[in-house]
Design a protein around this motif. Sequence first.
Motif, PDB file in Angstrom:
ATOM      1  N   ASN A  50     -10.037  19.560  18.347  1.00 45.86           N
ATOM      2  CA  ASN A  50     -10.146  18.579  17.278  1.00 45.86           C
ATOM      3  C   ASN A  50      -9.597  17.230  17.751  1.00 45.86           C
ATOM      4  OD1 ASN A  50     -10.553  17.868  14.381  1.00 45.86           O
ATOM      5  ND2 ASN A  50      -8.359  17.438  14.500  1.00 45.86           N
ATOM      6  N   GLU A  51     -10.367  16.171  17.526  1.00 46.74           N
ATOM      7  CA  GLU A  51      -9.915  14.801  17.805  1.00 46.74           C
ATOM      8  C   GLU A  51      -9.132  14.715  19.118  1.00 46.74           C
ATOM      9  OE1 GLU A  51      -9.835  13.048  13.304  1.00 46.74           O
ATOM     10  OE2 GLU A  51      -7.909  13.486  14.179  1.00 46.74           O
TER      11      GLU A  51
ATOM     12  N   TRP B 163      -6.117   3.098   4.468  1.00 43.87           N
ATOM     13  CA  TRP B 163      -7.210   3.272   5.433  1.00 43.87           C
ATOM     14  C   TRP B 163      -8.371   2.384   4.987  1.00 43.87           C
ATOM     15  CZ3 TRP B 163      -7.747   9.065   7.287  1.00 43.87           C
ATOM     16  CH2 TRP B 163      -6.476   9.556   7.634  1.00 43.87           C
TER      17      TRP B 163
ATOM     18  N   TYR C 136     -13.403   7.938   9.191  1.00 46.96           N
ATOM     19  CA  TYR C 136     -12.771   7.543   7.924  1.00 46.96           C
ATOM     20  C   TYR C 136     -12.718   6.036   7.750  1.00 46.96           C
ATOM     21  CZ  TYR C 136     -11.086  12.364   7.796  1.00 46.96           C
ATOM     22  OH  TYR C 136     -11.018  13.729   7.781  1.00 46.96           O
TER      23      TYR C 136
ATOM     24  N   GLN D 169      -3.707  23.578   7.688  1.00 48.89           N
ATOM     25  CA  GLN D 169      -3.605  22.789   6.461  1.00 48.89           C
ATOM     26  C   GLN D 169      -4.002  23.579   5.209  1.00 48.89           C
ATOM     27  OE1 GLN D 169      -5.528  19.407   8.971  1.00 48.89           O
ATOM     28  NE2 GLN D 169      -4.955  18.461   7.043  1.00 48.89           N
TER      29      GLN D 169
ATOM     30  N   HIS E 273      -7.212  23.126  16.538  1.00 45.51           N
ATOM     31  CA  HIS E 273      -7.049  21.984  15.627  1.00 45.51           C
ATOM     32  C   HIS E 273      -5.549  21.737  15.441  1.00 45.51           C
ATOM     33  CE1 HIS E 273      -8.910  19.639  12.079  1.00 45.51           C
ATOM     34  NE2 HIS E 273      -7.646  19.295  12.124  1.00 45.51           N
TER      35      HIS E 273
ATOM     36  N   GLU F  68     -16.094  15.294   9.878  1.00 48.01           N
ATOM     37  CA  GLU F  68     -15.032  14.904   8.943  1.00 48.01           C
ATOM     38  C   GLU F  68     -15.353  13.528   8.397  1.00 48.01           C
ATOM     39  OE1 GLU F  68     -10.866  15.039   9.949  1.00 48.01           O
ATOM     40  OE2 GLU F  68     -11.159  16.772  11.251  1.00 48.01           O
TER      41      GLU F  68
ATOM     42  N   ALA G  65      -2.759  15.986   6.962  1.00 47.60           N
ATOM     43  CA  ALA G  65      -2.241  16.149   8.327  1.00 47.60           C
ATOM     44  C   ALA G  65      -1.206  15.085   8.662  1.00 47.60           C
ATOM     45  CB  ALA G  65      -3.380  16.099   9.329  1.00 47.60           C
ATOM     46  N   SER G  66      -1.508  13.822   8.336  1.00 51.60           N
ATOM     47  CA  SER G  66      -0.608  12.762   8.794  1.00 51.60           C
ATOM     48  C   SER G  66       0.705  12.753   8.023  1.00 51.60           C
ATOM     49  CB  SER G  66      -1.298  11.401   8.722  1.00 51.60           C
ATOM     50  OG  SER G  66      -1.833  11.180   7.444  1.00 51.60           O
ATOM     51  N   THR G  67       0.655  13.079   6.741  1.00 56.36           N
ATOM     52  CA  THR G  67       1.876  12.965   5.942  1.00 56.36           C
ATOM     53  C   THR G  67       2.330  14.290   5.311  1.00 56.36           C
ATOM     54  OG1 THR G  67       0.443  12.279   4.121  1.00 56.36           O
ATOM     55  CG2 THR G  67       1.544  10.530   5.335  1.00 56.36           C
TER      56      THR G  67
ATOM     57  N   TYR H 117      -8.700  15.374  -0.874  1.00 58.50           N
ATOM     58  CA  TYR H 117     -10.054  15.036  -0.428  1.00 58.50           C
ATOM     59  C   TYR H 117     -11.123  15.882  -1.109  1.00 58.50           C
ATOM     60  CZ  TYR H 117      -8.173  12.472   3.634  1.00 58.50           C
ATOM     61  OH  TYR H 117      -7.538  11.571   4.462  1.00 58.50           O
TER      62      TYR H 117
ATOM     63  N   TRP I 276     -14.645  16.185   4.810  1.00 59.24           N
ATOM     64  CA  TRP I 276     -13.310  16.694   5.106  1.00 59.24           C
ATOM     65  C   TRP I 276     -12.612  17.237   3.853  1.00 59.24           C
ATOM     66  CZ3 TRP I 276     -10.693  19.109   8.375  1.00 59.24           C
ATOM     67  CH2 TRP I 276      -9.325  19.331   8.157  1.00 59.24           C
TER      68      TRP I 276
END
Length: 469
Positions: A171-172, A336, A302, A19, A126, A362, A421-423, A430, A413
């Motif tokens: 990661n996650e 969110w 989040y 990213q 990640h 994060e 990441a998502s979009t 951030y 984060w």
Amino acid sequence: MNKKFPENFLWGGAVAANQCEGAYDEDGKGLSIEDVTPKGIRGPITKEPTKENLKLKGIDFYHKYKEDIKLFSEMGFKVFRLSIAWTRIFPNGDEENPNELGLEFYDDIFDECHKYGIEPLVTISHYEMPLYLAKKYNGWSSRKTIDFFEKYVRTIFNRYKNKVKYWLTFNEINSIIHMPLLAGIMTPADKITKSEIYQAIHHQLVASALATKIGHEIIPNSKIGCMVIAVPIYPLTPDPEDVMTAFKADRENLFFTDVQVKGKYPFYIKRYFKENNIDLKIELGDEEILKNTVDFISFSYYMSACASSKSEENKKSGNMIMGVKNPYLKESEWGWQIDPKGLRYVLNTFYERYDKPLFIVENGLGAKDELIEDENGNKTVIDDYRIKYLNDHIIEIKEAIEDGVEVMGYTSWGCIDLVSASTAEMSKRYGFIYVDRNDDGSGTLSRYKKKSFYWYKELIETNGESLEK
Ligand code: BG6
């Protein structure tokens, strides 16, 4: 509220290679799944890297890391969380020998951190499965991937054993349930079976435990943690059916920490496997490997979500884990749901269940920022909304510490703006540091300090005393 955080509390910020680094094909780097998902982690996948993909250039951290780390040091960071791009070290994932230029890049970064007394916290993987492994082996679906990963982790542990003490494996790791592509699984989401997903999960859990074992052997004083998305799921109503639905949804996630912290599959999973026709192939020795448990639990936080037994309506978008809208919460511009108290709740529930140190790696608010000129002609962003979000969450960490929870640190984060990441947008920011880059790819890449930069600096300086209740 005037009690301080623990003296050795690790304040800092977090980023991920794909990213921020850019330089997607420089110095021998191979392609990862991120290089072919220009719209973000939900896909679709393109055949080749395409110009619209903002991650290819990121914020050019690859060339600007010295400037950026200097800015982090100005804020007083004690720790900087970053990830190593697997494809810089093994471009396809299956090479005999690592790429020296890739290894040197991270040597330089770690040296730069230490120059300022900043401790690196490294995520080994990640969301960056080498594209070659994703295409050839279907990512973590294949057991072969464990071998490639083992070679990668041995290489980086050996290389950085004198420079990096804090490590996170995946990661996650629980995101795979919701987004199998993140684990390099190319099977389309509507074709994939639960069996295939849990088989891939098994491979990742074994790989994570193996990495923990190898890390402890090569770097005896290392601290190796797991990393999950923490989204507490509340029942939408007191209806016992809702309570049960929320409980089950929570367990889907807790399963990952249960295995990585307790070193074995939890009792309840047998029934889940049976009812979902999941028949795992577990090889001899896997159970022994799983016993290599983590030193601490790290997580992203989040938002929270609600669960209802009645309706699938009103699904909110969110950080991979979706839920029903909570009527008591406000939400971010990306929908969110903002819930600072949920963080205290998560910290307490994890600590109660595992009795292990926790690390929030994060947390933050993705928001649109407006770059303005202040009275001295300096460009900045007056991001009071971000300050409020962070302030309210960090207060809850303090509350949890008062509750008796052991918290190692906090890395906000995207401490510098990066591609989401998502979009895969730049406009979802951030950072404490504004980066001049826009969604259409234009911009000078110059860095500017936001109001929150000074706020965070003071927070670290006073070890949390400047928080406002
Ligand atoms: C986490 C990821 O899911 O959330 C990060 O680990 C990601 O990579 C972060 O950037 C925030 O999500 P987004 O989509 O707003 O960038």
